[in-house]
Design an enzyme around this catalytic site. Sequence first.
Site, PDB file in Angstrom:
ATOM      1  N   ARG A   1     -21.890   8.572 -27.236  1.00 40.71           N
ATOM      2  CA  ARG A   1     -20.541   9.256 -27.148  1.00 40.71           C
ATOM      3  C   ARG A   1     -20.231  10.331 -28.265  1.00 40.71           C
ATOM      4  NH1 ARG A   1     -16.025  10.076 -30.106  1.00 40.71           N
ATOM      5  NH2 ARG A   1     -16.569   7.890 -31.000  1.00 40.71           N
ATOM      6  N   ASP A   2     -20.417   9.661 -29.653  1.00 39.06           N
ATOM      7  CA  ASP A   2     -19.966  10.452 -30.616  1.00 39.06           C
ATOM      8  C   ASP A   2     -21.235  11.356 -31.054  1.00 39.06           C
ATOM      9  OD1 ASP A   2     -18.916  11.570 -32.989  1.00 39.06           O
ATOM     10  OD2 ASP A   2     -17.966   9.685 -33.520  1.00 39.06           O
TER      11      ASP A   2
ATOM     12  N   HIS B   1     -15.390   3.309 -38.987  1.00 38.21           N
ATOM     13  CA  HIS B   1     -16.122   4.310 -38.299  1.00 38.21           C
ATOM     14  C   HIS B   1     -16.407   5.414 -39.286  1.00 38.21           C
ATOM     15  CE1 HIS B   1     -16.775   7.025 -34.437  1.00 38.21           C
ATOM     16  NE2 HIS B   1     -16.558   7.750 -35.618  1.00 38.21           N
TER      17      HIS B   1
ATOM     18  N   HIS C   1     -18.033   8.814 -40.863  1.00 37.17           N
ATOM     19  CA  HIS C   1     -19.150   9.940 -40.714  1.00 37.17           C
ATOM     20  C   HIS C   1     -19.747  10.337 -42.190  1.00 37.17           C
ATOM     21  CE1 HIS C   1     -18.432  11.451 -36.568  1.00 37.17           C
ATOM     22  NE2 HIS C   1     -17.328  10.572 -36.691  1.00 37.17           N
TER      23      HIS C   1
ATOM     24  N   CYS D   1     -17.439  15.937 -34.410  1.00 37.25           N
ATOM     25  CA  CYS D   1     -16.448  15.825 -33.280  1.00 37.25           C
ATOM     26  C   CYS D   1     -16.244  17.361 -33.050  1.00 37.25           C
ATOM     27  CB  CYS D   1     -14.859  15.143 -33.945  1.00 37.25           C
ATOM     28  SG  CYS D   1     -13.530  15.370 -32.841  1.00 37.25           S
TER      29      CYS D   1
ATOM     30  N   ASN E   1     -22.132  10.536 -37.597  1.00 29.37           N
ATOM     31  CA  ASN E   1     -21.894   9.171 -38.153  1.00 29.37           C
ATOM     32  C   ASN E   1     -22.966   8.649 -39.046  1.00 29.37           C
ATOM     33  OD1 ASN E   1     -21.082   9.231 -34.929  1.00 29.37           O
ATOM     34  ND2 ASN E   1     -19.452   8.174 -36.456  1.00 29.37           N
TER      35      ASN E   1
END
Length: 305
Positions: free
Chosen positions: A15-16, A207, A209, A240, A249
């Site tokens: 996803r990310d 979470h 980055h 993002c 990430n």
Amino acid sequence: MSFPKEIHITEVGPRDGLQNQPMSVPTQRKIDWINALSATGLSTIETTAFVSPKWVPQLADSKEVYTGISKTDGVRYSALVPNEFGWRSALEVGVDEIAVITAASETFSEKNTNTTIEGSLLRIAPIIQSAIEHGIQVRCYLSCVVACPYEGSIDMNVVRNIAERILDFGASAIDLGETIGVALPEDIRRLYDALDGVLSPEESILHLHNTNGKALLCIEEALHCGVVKFDASCGGLGGCPYAPGAAGNVATEDVVAFAHERGIETGIDFQKLVDASSMIESELQCVLPSNAYRTFKDAHTFPNE
Ligand code: HMG
Ligand code: MG
């Protein structure tokens, strides 16, 4: 200071990692990659996002991806949903867990989800309620907990107040998003101090980055604070589209190597993880930034040998 016996990692690469790529990966390649990740010992994988394809075209095939993967026993397959539309799609495909989104920055909230912070909370409250009624776990992302790409540093009282609201909605977990990857260890300590009495470190998910290259130092500080659940992206993919300039990430390989070096269990097979990362690296024709991954691939050495 001692470390926990084990930590839990959610792999967010599909996803990310993919949402910010300049090219879309063919659906079958995504499915093959998620299946490879399923064989690594990871227990949670964020597979895709049921978002508007106009906003994130890279994930326009979310239904096909989710229904195409071979679910492995013991692995939870999560998906991000930004609104009721996305929640209905997630329900249709039989999602195991959803991740809803809000933020501690008004500008990021507007840019990312076309609504205010309050608007986003009003949007996710009924989704969380409905997910609970369907017996589906909900993680709630709270972005920009340290800094915002548009507003700079964030008042952690705002983070605390929003976290309180989310917990009142009944979300099973709050996932604290350091969206732009600029945190220092002292920011992580300040964050958990600010959340004291609202959200315990053990119950949170962090979470990170890794734009400034300090994510592992932040993880070390978080471990000392009592955090045991982290998101990571294999190879360090990610970013993002609505947080310009933010790097991927923290890499799953880096977190796994860091943990294993300190005797902390992750349940993840490092070599299988590298194999899965290689698949997406070839597909994207990129050079994945993870140090542990590069050490293994280029110097043919386990990072902790
Ligand atoms: P909007 O434009 O206000 O939505 O976007 P709308 O309700 O006005 O709908 C516009 C069109 O999109 C309509 O189609 C809808 O049907 C369609 P049209 O009538 O024009 O043909 N639509 C959808 N289609 C598919 N799935 C949906 C959906 N919703 C509407 N779910 C919206 C509002 C929330 C949809 C939009 O802003 C959006 O999709 N945002 C998501 C952006 C995103 O995915 N960002 C990245 C994830 S968050 C992140 O990366 C941070 C995180 O990693 C943590 C951290 O690092 O901090 C999680
Ligand atoms: Mg993120």
